[in-house]
Design a protein around this motif. Structure first.
Motif, PDB file in Angstrom:
ATOM      1  N   THR A 221      60.785  45.130  32.558  1.00 30.42           N
ATOM      2  CA  THR A 221      61.173  43.898  31.864  1.00 30.42           C
ATOM      3  C   THR A 221      61.622  42.796  32.820  1.00 30.42           C
ATOM      4  OG1 THR A 221      63.413  44.758  31.436  1.00 30.42           O
ATOM      5  CG2 THR A 221      61.758  45.086  29.722  1.00 30.42           C
ATOM      6  N   THR A 222      62.033  43.154  34.025  1.00 31.20           N
ATOM      7  CA  THR A 222      62.298  42.148  35.049  1.00 31.20           C
ATOM      8  C   THR A 222      61.014  41.757  35.779  1.00 31.20           C
ATOM      9  OG1 THR A 222      64.600  42.810  35.391  1.00 31.20           O
ATOM     10  CG2 THR A 222      63.532  41.647  37.195  1.00 31.20           C
ATOM     11  N   LEU A 223      60.207  42.734  36.148  1.00 28.27           N
ATOM     12  CA  LEU A 223      58.976  42.421  36.883  1.00 28.27           C
ATOM     13  C   LEU A 223      58.053  41.516  36.085  1.00 28.27           C
ATOM     14  CD1 LEU A 223      58.042  45.833  38.581  1.00 28.27           C
ATOM     15  CD2 LEU A 223      59.361  43.918  39.527  1.00 28.27           C
ATOM     16  N   VAL A 224      57.961  41.725  34.774  1.00 25.94           N
ATOM     17  CA  VAL A 224      57.019  40.939  33.980  1.00 25.94           C
ATOM     18  C   VAL A 224      57.447  39.475  33.894  1.00 25.94           C
ATOM     19  CG1 VAL A 224      58.017  41.207  31.660  1.00 25.94           C
ATOM     20  CG2 VAL A 224      55.518  41.160  31.952  1.00 25.94           C
ATOM     21  N   ARG A 225      58.724  39.183  34.151  1.00 27.60           N
ATOM     22  CA  ARG A 225      59.234  37.813  34.137  1.00 27.60           C
ATOM     23  C   ARG A 225      59.281  37.200  35.534  1.00 27.60           C
ATOM     24  NH1 ARG A 225      60.926  40.506  29.942  1.00 27.60           N
ATOM     25  NH2 ARG A 225      61.524  39.411  28.015  1.00 27.60           N
ATOM     26  N   PHE A 226      58.959  37.958  36.551  1.00 25.37           N
ATOM     27  CA  PHE A 226      59.268  37.533  37.911  1.00 25.37           C
ATOM     28  C   PHE A 226      58.547  36.251  38.309  1.00 25.37           C
ATOM     29  CE2 PHE A 226      59.840  37.565  42.441  1.00 25.37           C
ATOM     30  CZ  PHE A 226      61.117  38.091  42.583  1.00 25.37           C
ATOM     31  N   ASP A 227      57.228  36.250  38.246  1.00 27.38           N
ATOM     32  CA  ASP A 227      56.504  35.064  38.697  1.00 27.38           C
ATOM     33  C   ASP A 227      56.641  33.903  37.720  1.00 27.38           C
ATOM     34  OD1 ASP A 227      55.787  36.637  40.805  1.00 27.38           O
ATOM     35  OD2 ASP A 227      53.624  36.533  40.461  1.00 27.38           O
ATOM     36  N   ALA A 228      56.760  34.213  36.433  1.00 19.14           N
ATOM     37  CA  ALA A 228      56.835  33.163  35.413  1.00 19.14           C
ATOM     38  C   ALA A 228      58.144  32.389  35.470  1.00 19.14           C
ATOM     39  CB  ALA A 228      56.638  33.766  34.024  1.00 19.14           C
ATOM     40  N   VAL A 229      59.250  33.077  35.798  1.00 17.87           N
ATOM     41  CA  VAL A 229      60.533  32.365  35.801  1.00 17.87           C
ATOM     42  C   VAL A 229      61.416  32.648  37.015  1.00 17.87           C
ATOM     43  CG1 VAL A 229      60.715  31.941  33.318  1.00 17.87           C
ATOM     44  CG2 VAL A 229      61.518  34.115  34.243  1.00 17.87           C
ATOM     45  N   TYR A 230      61.560  33.888  37.433  1.00 17.37           N
ATOM     46  CA  TYR A 230      62.558  34.188  38.461  1.00 17.37           C
ATOM     47  C   TYR A 230      62.172  33.645  39.831  1.00 17.37           C
ATOM     48  CZ  TYR A 230      64.201  37.450  34.871  1.00 17.37           C
ATOM     49  OH  TYR A 230      64.642  38.016  33.695  1.00 17.37           O
ATOM     50  N   HIS A 231      60.894  33.660  40.151  1.00 18.74           N
ATOM     51  CA  HIS A 231      60.458  33.200  41.467  1.00 18.74           C
ATOM     52  C   HIS A 231      60.844  31.742  41.706  1.00 18.74           C
ATOM     53  CE1 HIS A 231      57.541  31.417  44.323  1.00 18.74           C
ATOM     54  NE2 HIS A 231      57.665  32.572  44.959  1.00 18.74           N
ATOM     55  N   GLY A 232      60.573  30.880  40.747  1.00 15.36           N
ATOM     56  CA  GLY A 232      60.889  29.467  40.920  1.00 15.36           C
ATOM     57  C   GLY A 232      62.222  29.066  40.320  1.00 15.36           C
ATOM     58  N   HIS A 233      62.419  29.379  39.056  1.00 13.28           N
ATOM     59  CA  HIS A 233      63.603  28.936  38.326  1.00 13.28           C
ATOM     60  C   HIS A 233      64.888  29.495  38.933  1.00 13.28           C
ATOM     61  CE1 HIS A 233      65.750  27.402  34.850  1.00 13.28           C
ATOM     62  NE2 HIS A 233      66.157  28.604  34.493  1.00 13.28           N
ATOM     63  N   PHE A 234      64.854  30.771  39.343  1.00 12.88           N
ATOM     64  CA  PHE A 234      66.032  31.416  39.923  1.00 12.88           C
ATOM     65  C   PHE A 234      65.983  31.483  41.443  1.00 12.88           C
ATOM     66  CE2 PHE A 234      67.618  34.160  36.083  1.00 12.88           C
ATOM     67  CZ  PHE A 234      68.135  33.020  35.488  1.00 12.88           C
ATOM     68  N   LYS A 235      65.011  30.818  42.054  1.00 16.62           N
ATOM     69  CA  LYS A 235      64.916  30.720  43.514  1.00 16.62           C
ATOM     70  C   LYS A 235      64.760  32.088  44.195  1.00 16.62           C
ATOM     71  CE  LYS A 235      68.025  26.697  43.368  1.00 16.62           C
ATOM     72  NZ  LYS A 235      68.558  26.967  42.007  1.00 16.62           N
ATOM     73  N   CYS A 236      64.131  33.019  43.495  1.00 21.25           N
ATOM     74  CA  CYS A 236      63.870  34.346  44.078  1.00 21.25           C
ATOM     75  C   CYS A 236      62.464  34.312  44.682  1.00 21.25           C
ATOM     76  CB  CYS A 236      63.984  35.419  42.995  1.00 21.25           C
ATOM     77  SG  CYS A 236      65.626  35.511  42.242  1.00 21.25           S
ATOM     78  N   ASN A 237      62.325  33.543  45.755  1.00 19.99           N
ATOM     79  CA  ASN A 237      60.997  33.098  46.170  1.00 19.99           C
ATOM     80  C   ASN A 237      60.562  33.572  47.550  1.00 19.99           C
ATOM     81  OD1 ASN A 237      62.779  31.526  47.585  1.00 19.99           O
ATOM     82  ND2 ASN A 237      61.881  29.557  47.015  1.00 19.99           N
ATOM     83  N   ARG A 238      61.067  34.718  47.993  1.00 21.51           N
ATOM     84  CA  ARG A 238      60.517  35.241  49.254  1.00 21.51           C
ATOM     85  C   ARG A 238      59.036  35.516  49.102  1.00 21.51           C
ATOM     86  NH1 ARG A 238      61.625  41.201  51.483  1.00 21.51           N
ATOM     87  NH2 ARG A 238      59.826  41.510  50.097  1.00 21.51           N
ATOM     88  N   ASN A 239      58.677  36.110  47.986  1.00 17.06           N
ATOM     89  CA  ASN A 239      57.275  36.320  47.639  1.00 17.06           C
ATOM     90  C   ASN A 239      57.163  36.497  46.140  1.00 17.06           C
ATOM     91  OD1 ASN A 239      58.364  39.199  48.808  1.00 17.06           O
ATOM     92  ND2 ASN A 239      57.063  39.537  47.018  1.00 17.06           N
ATOM     93  N   LYS A 240      55.978  36.300  45.635  1.00 20.40           N
ATOM     94  CA  LYS A 240      55.705  36.525  44.228  1.00 20.40           C
ATOM     95  C   LYS A 240      55.425  38.009  43.984  1.00 20.40           C
ATOM     96  CE  LYS A 240      53.675  31.964  43.488  1.00 20.40           C
ATOM     97  NZ  LYS A 240      52.440  31.221  43.122  1.00 20.40           N
TER      98      LYS A 240
END
Length: 327
Positions: A221-240
């Motif tokens: 449930t976290t992985l499925v949201r990762f690229d859609a929101v966490y990577h950019g919105h939450f600045k978790c952007n080391r990699n997609k």
């Protein structure tokens, strides 16, 4: 947020349990309770996946809240007349206040509401799915998988603890950090744990054993949201996610497994995060991307062996009223 400028998730306030023996005053009864979720919320999504895998749709009917709540809490504006047709309420907060009229804390999902009284029973997201797997066994569908096998519980619990601390909650600690050092620390813990999980999953199909368990549900449930929101919105952007060969294949494997992807609504996910967190995204603009078609591409994880449902069987298609718009 506390004085250290670090995000702190509030503990669940209502922790009664619905059990086979009714020890907390809430016995398992088919149709008595209503599961209230937002398809945007990763904690609620756990209960959606588990409910589908176990075949509890008839035993535990579903209420889906609008992904964009307002200051009055999660609202039922997706339903005719803006009210849940069974509970008759416009806002989930009404069930909280029916339980405790003095309650002034957060209103969270998932929540289970007692239909006869209209009172909230529990918002204990950490416990709800475990009880669905163990206390609701008499109502599981024929062929339901064992998502929390007794012989593996210590290992499952260990993985769930690490994944929760550094990944499930870790993305929030990074995303809501108010100081650079707090963000940096959360970012480092998140990607260190993702790297560890990726290395672990390079050699086996699922986190624990050779079948899907509760640990996989919680990571998914976290992985499925990762690229859609966490990577950019939450600045978790080391990699997609799509840039980690193992985790991307693992997530696609689960997404394509009945009971997982058919509960995911990317529109709800994106609108919630980008429109509700105005302190992070004051324009409330919802990005058009990412391209979601990759979720249906071959993953080849079956080459590692494993049996998704163990000795059980896949769940049937979701009820028509619960079908999510396909990718």
């Amino acid at each position: 947020m506390n004085d250290s400028a670090e995000f702190q998730r509030s503990p669940s306030h209502f922790t009664d349990r619905i059990t086979a023996d009714g020890g907390d005053g809430w016995p398992v009864e088919p149709g008595r309770y209503r599961l209230v979720v937002s398809r945007a919320c990763p904690w609620a999504s756990r209960s959606l996946v588990v409910r589908r895998l176990l075949g509890l749709e008839d035993a535990l009917p579903l209420a889906v809240a609008d992904p964009v709540q307002d200051e009055r809490s999660w609202r039922f504006t997706l339903d005719p007349d803006g009210r849940d047709p069974v509970l008759g309420i416009a806002f989930l907060s009404e069930a909280y206040h029916a339980r405790d009229k003095e309650y002034d804390g957060g209103i969270s999902v998932p929540a289970i509401v007692d239909v006869p009284s209209g009172k909230l029973v529990t918002n204990d997201y950490q416990r709800i799915t475990l009880d669905l797997e163990t206390e609701w066994r008499a109502l599981h569908r024929e062929g339901a998988p064992d998502l929390y096998p007794e012989a593996l519980r210590d290992e499952i619990d260990d993985w769930m603890d690490r994944v929760y601390r550094d990944i499930n909650n870790g993305v929030y600690v990074a995303g809501f950090a108010k100081r650079q050092e707090k963000y940096d620390a959360a970012y480092a813990r998140l990607f260190a744990r993702l790297d560890q999980v990726s290395e672990h999953l390079a050699g086996q199909r699922y986190l624990v054993g050779d079948t899907i368990t509760e640990a996989d549900v919680r990571l998914f449930t976290t992985l499925v949201r990762f690229d859609a929101v966490y990577h950019g919105h939450f600045k978790c952007n080391r990699n997609k996610l799509t840039e980690d060969r193992v985790l991307w294949a693992y997530a696609r494997d689960l997404f394509q497994t009945p009971g997982f992807g058919d509960t995911v609504d990317f529109d709800h996910i994106k609108r919630h995060y980008y429109m509700v967190h105005e302190d992070i995204n004051p324009t409330r603009i919802v990005p058009r991307g990412p391209d979601l078609r990759g979720w249906r591409t071959p993953h080849h994880r079956e080459e590692l062996g494993g049996r998704p449902f163990g000795d059980g069987t896949p769940p049937p298609p979701p009820p028509p009223e619960e079908v999510v718009q396909p990718l």
